[in-house]
Design a protein around this motif. Structure first.
Motif, PDB file in Angstrom:
ATOM      1  N   ARG A   1       9.006   9.445   6.090  1.00 38.56           N
ATOM      2  CA  ARG A   1       9.076   8.287   5.289  1.00 38.56           C
ATOM      3  C   ARG A   1       8.126   7.945   4.734  1.00 38.56           C
ATOM      4  NH1 ARG A   1      12.774   4.572   5.382  1.00 38.56           N
ATOM      5  NH2 ARG A   1      13.854   4.993   7.668  1.00 38.56           N
ATOM      6  N   ALA A   2       8.178   8.359   2.607  1.00 39.87           N
ATOM      7  CA  ALA A   2       7.276   8.484   2.394  1.00 39.87           C
ATOM      8  C   ALA A   2       7.531   6.829   1.232  1.00 39.87           C
ATOM      9  CB  ALA A   2       6.354   8.903   1.905  1.00 39.87           C
ATOM     10  N   ASN A   3       6.692   5.395   0.852  1.00 39.43           N
ATOM     11  CA  ASN A   3       7.388   5.055  -0.302  1.00 39.43           C
ATOM     12  C   ASN A   3       6.497   5.622  -1.344  1.00 39.43           C
ATOM     13  OD1 ASN A   3       4.481   4.232  -0.340  1.00 39.43           O
ATOM     14  ND2 ASN A   3       4.492   2.622  -0.628  1.00 39.43           N
TER      15      ASN A   3
ATOM     16  N   TYR B   1       3.440   9.231  -3.225  1.00 39.34           N
ATOM     17  CA  TYR B   1       4.005  10.345  -4.667  1.00 39.34           C
ATOM     18  C   TYR B   1       3.481   9.880  -5.437  1.00 39.34           C
ATOM     19  CZ  TYR B   1       8.117  11.013  -1.305  1.00 39.34           C
ATOM     20  OH  TYR B   1       8.731  12.436  -0.678  1.00 39.34           O
ATOM     21  N   ALA B   2       3.325   8.759  -5.916  1.00 35.93           N
ATOM     22  CA  ALA B   2       2.358   9.033  -7.823  1.00 35.93           C
ATOM     23  C   ALA B   2       1.077   9.153  -6.834  1.00 35.93           C
ATOM     24  CB  ALA B   2       2.654   7.045  -7.452  1.00 35.93           C
ATOM     25  N   PHE B   3       0.923   9.038  -6.244  1.00 35.02           N
ATOM     26  CA  PHE B   3      -1.297   8.997  -5.503  1.00 35.02           C
ATOM     27  C   PHE B   3      -1.004  11.098  -5.611  1.00 35.02           C
ATOM     28  CE2 PHE B   3      -2.172   4.805  -3.364  1.00 35.02           C
ATOM     29  CZ  PHE B   3      -2.092   4.067  -5.141  1.00 35.02           C
ATOM     30  N   GLY B   4      -0.133  11.652  -5.174  1.00 36.62           N
ATOM     31  CA  GLY B   4      -0.298  13.177  -5.382  1.00 36.62           C
ATOM     32  C   GLY B   4      -0.320  13.090  -3.690  1.00 36.62           C
ATOM     33  N   LEU B   5      -0.172  11.960  -3.079  1.00 41.57           N
ATOM     34  CA  LEU B   5      -0.412  12.089  -1.544  1.00 41.57           C
ATOM     35  C   LEU B   5       0.829  13.026  -1.006  1.00 41.57           C
ATOM     36  CD1 LEU B   5      -2.220   9.206  -0.790  1.00 41.57           C
ATOM     37  CD2 LEU B   5      -3.091  11.037  -1.128  1.00 41.57           C
ATOM     38  N   VAL B   6       1.798  13.015  -1.552  1.00 42.81           N
ATOM     39  CA  VAL B   6       3.584  13.482  -0.883  1.00 42.81           C
ATOM     40  C   VAL B   6       4.101  14.147  -1.994  1.00 42.81           C
ATOM     41  CG1 VAL B   6       5.369  13.265  -0.085  1.00 42.81           C
ATOM     42  CG2 VAL B   6       3.400  11.943   0.896  1.00 42.81           C
TER      43      VAL B   6
ATOM     44  N   LEU C   1       1.082  -1.133   0.534  1.00 46.17           N
ATOM     45  CA  LEU C   1      -0.258  -0.432  -0.109  1.00 46.17           C
ATOM     46  C   LEU C   1       0.892   1.341  -0.021  1.00 46.17           C
ATOM     47  CD1 LEU C   1      -2.542  -0.838   2.398  1.00 46.17           C
ATOM     48  CD2 LEU C   1      -2.649  -0.682  -0.075  1.00 46.17           C
ATOM     49  N   ALA C   2       0.499   2.706  -0.480  1.00 43.34           N
ATOM     50  CA  ALA C   2       1.377   4.069  -0.819  1.00 43.34           C
ATOM     51  C   ALA C   2       1.003   3.884   1.137  1.00 43.34           C
ATOM     52  CB  ALA C   2       0.418   4.768  -1.370  1.00 43.34           C
ATOM     53  N   TYR C   3       2.223   4.488   1.632  1.00 47.93           N
ATOM     54  CA  TYR C   3       1.788   4.733   2.660  1.00 47.93           C
ATOM     55  C   TYR C   3       2.674   6.266   3.573  1.00 47.93           C
ATOM     56  CZ  TYR C   3       7.002   2.369   3.140  1.00 47.93           C
ATOM     57  OH  TYR C   3       8.473   2.996   3.034  1.00 47.93           O
ATOM     58  N   ILE C   4       2.700   6.915   4.678  1.00 42.48           N
ATOM     59  CA  ILE C   4       3.299   8.274   4.554  1.00 42.48           C
ATOM     60  C   ILE C   4       3.566   7.865   6.117  1.00 42.48           C
ATOM     61  CG2 ILE C   4       3.763  10.994   5.083  1.00 42.48           C
ATOM     62  CD1 ILE C   4       1.403  10.187   2.894  1.00 42.48           C
TER      63      ILE C   4
ATOM     64  N   THR D   1       6.155  17.483   2.384  1.00 40.72           N
ATOM     65  CA  THR D   1       5.165  18.179   2.609  1.00 40.72           C
ATOM     66  C   THR D   1       3.998  16.927   1.978  1.00 40.72           C
ATOM     67  OG1 THR D   1       6.175  19.487   2.599  1.00 40.72           O
ATOM     68  CG2 THR D   1       3.381  20.130   2.889  1.00 40.72           C
ATOM     69  N   VAL D   2       2.643  16.608   3.763  1.00 42.37           N
ATOM     70  CA  VAL D   2       1.398  15.599   3.015  1.00 42.37           C
ATOM     71  C   VAL D   2       1.210  17.399   2.514  1.00 42.37           C
ATOM     72  CG1 VAL D   2      -0.348  15.007   3.780  1.00 42.37           C
ATOM     73  CG2 VAL D   2       1.448  14.495   4.940  1.00 42.37           C
TER      74      VAL D   2
END
Length: 390
Positions: free
Chosen positions: A48-50, A54-59, A35-38, A63-64
């Motif tokens: 930390r973020a995978n 970033y691909a989902f545009g969450l990060v 899963l995508a995680y932040i 920055t969130v």
């Protein structure tokens, strides 16, 4: 002054700063979730973020992006209770698209907050389409079912009036045929959406497909004295499903016949260019307005609902065509002018010569055979002009 500075440096060196750290094994567990995680710190900075986040545009950077996500982390930080919510969030630099994500926000150790994101955009879209489809089907079924019920009651009340019974029986027969056609189209649309043509398809001769589709449409054409005229021939086959393609072209020809006046002609033209098979179906009907052309392939959409009821249209024929042609890697386009008729153009990729007899090998087997044949061609004698064009 020098002694004071030395003393300060020594004191600073002796201070043991206890920086927050990720719980042991957390990184490995997060990497295995799929899963995508932040992971954010006490001030919502991304530690930390995978790549999926970033691909989902969450990060973006550290920055969130979305305040809605930060609101959830703030609540978890204050209450210490895990929160799970589904949100539709803007996506892209300008928020031009959106993404539906299922978010699970939980404390991670004493210093961090973990945000898990599961992309539910396609699922939500499918559910919306399904709900819309069910609602439309329910609405469409009500009309013939209600009419059949009402006509049956009328016939019962007019049992002694032979002319009335005969007249209402004819209407009852027409409504029952309409109901049967609608149910059949729903079944066909479901079958089209459920079959993987890429893996289950075989080489198909479109000339035979068109001939079969014309034969199935000949009876309603003769009833209106409409001539079905075929021109051209396709030199190569396509990869696909014979029955599905026949159904699609039959729907196009039926549609042309249905909306054409009597004593006219429906033309079917076949041509091939640059490895693309092209089929055009032209009628001399009423034509379609520009605003209707944008929606003509939608399920249950009718340009003229009253006329569709008279002609027996279900509103699913062109939707089936779009699904079938799309499943075969092709495209369908429409040209129309009110009062001058319409032309539907279908384009499908052709199979190269020498690759048309790879049935029964499965997907991997076909790929291997195709590769070997291409190598043999490149190692052999020069091809003819026709072979090169193929």
């Amino acid at each position: 002054m020098h002694a004071f500075r030395v003393s300060e440096r020594q004191r600073a060196a002796g201070i043991d700063v206890d920086e927050p750290t990720m719980p042991e094994g957390a990184t490995e567990v997060l990497a295995s979730l799929g899963l995508a995680y932040i992971v954010v710190d006490t001030v919502d900075g991304v530690v930390r973020a995978n790549p999926a986040a970033y691909a989902f545009g969450l990060v973006r950077g550290h920055t969130v992006v979305h305040q809605e996500v930060l609101n959830l982390t703030s609540r978890v930080r204050g209450d210490g209770v895990i929160i799970e919510e589904q949100l539709e969030l803007p996506r892209g630099l300008q928020g031009e698209t959106s993404i539906v994500v299922n978010l699970r926000v939980a404390p991670l150790g004493d210093e961090y907050i973990l945000v898990l994101a599961d992309d539910r955009t396609e699922v939500s879209r499918t559910e919306a389409v399904r709900n819309d489809f069910v609602a439309n089907v329910s609405h469409e079924l009500k009309t013939p079912v209600g009419a059949i019920s009402l006509l049956a009651e009328t016939i019962e009340d007019a049992a002694e009036d032979e002319d009335a019974v005969r007249r209402f029986s004819q209407r009852l027969h027409k409504e029952s045929n309409r109901l049967a056609a609608l149910v059949q189209d729903i079944i066909e649309l479901s079958r089209v959406q459920g079959k993987n043509v890429v893996h289950a398809g075989v080489p198909v001769d479109l000339n035979k497909v068109i001939s079969e589709a014309m034969d199935r449409s000949r009876l309603p054409a003769e009833a209106k004295n409409i001539e079905l005229r075929l021109g051209g021939k396709l030199p190569r086959r396509v990869h696909g499903d014979f029955d599905q393609l026949t159904m699609a072209f039959r729907n196009l020809i039926d549609n042309a016949v249905r909306y054409s006046p009597e004593d006219t002609r429906v033309g079917i033209g076949l041509s091939s260019r640059d490895g693309i098979a092209q089929v055009t179906i032209t009628d001399q009907g009423i034509g379609i307005s520009p605003e209707d052309k944008e929606r003509i392939f939608e399920r249950f959409y009718r340009v003229d609902a009253a006329r569709s009821r008279q002609t027996g249209g279900t509103g699913l024929g062109l939707s089936i065509v779009k699904h079938v042609i799309g499943n075969h890697g092709g495209e369908v386009a429409l040209w129309s002018q009110q009062g001058k008729g319409s032309t539907f153009t279908v384009r499908l990729p052709e199979l190269e010569e020498g690759l048309n007899d790879l049935t029964g090998l499965g997907t991997e087997g076909r790929e291997v055979a195709e590769t070997l044949q291409l190598k043999e061609q490149s190692a052999g004698a020069p091809q003819s002009t026709a072979g090169g064009n193929a």
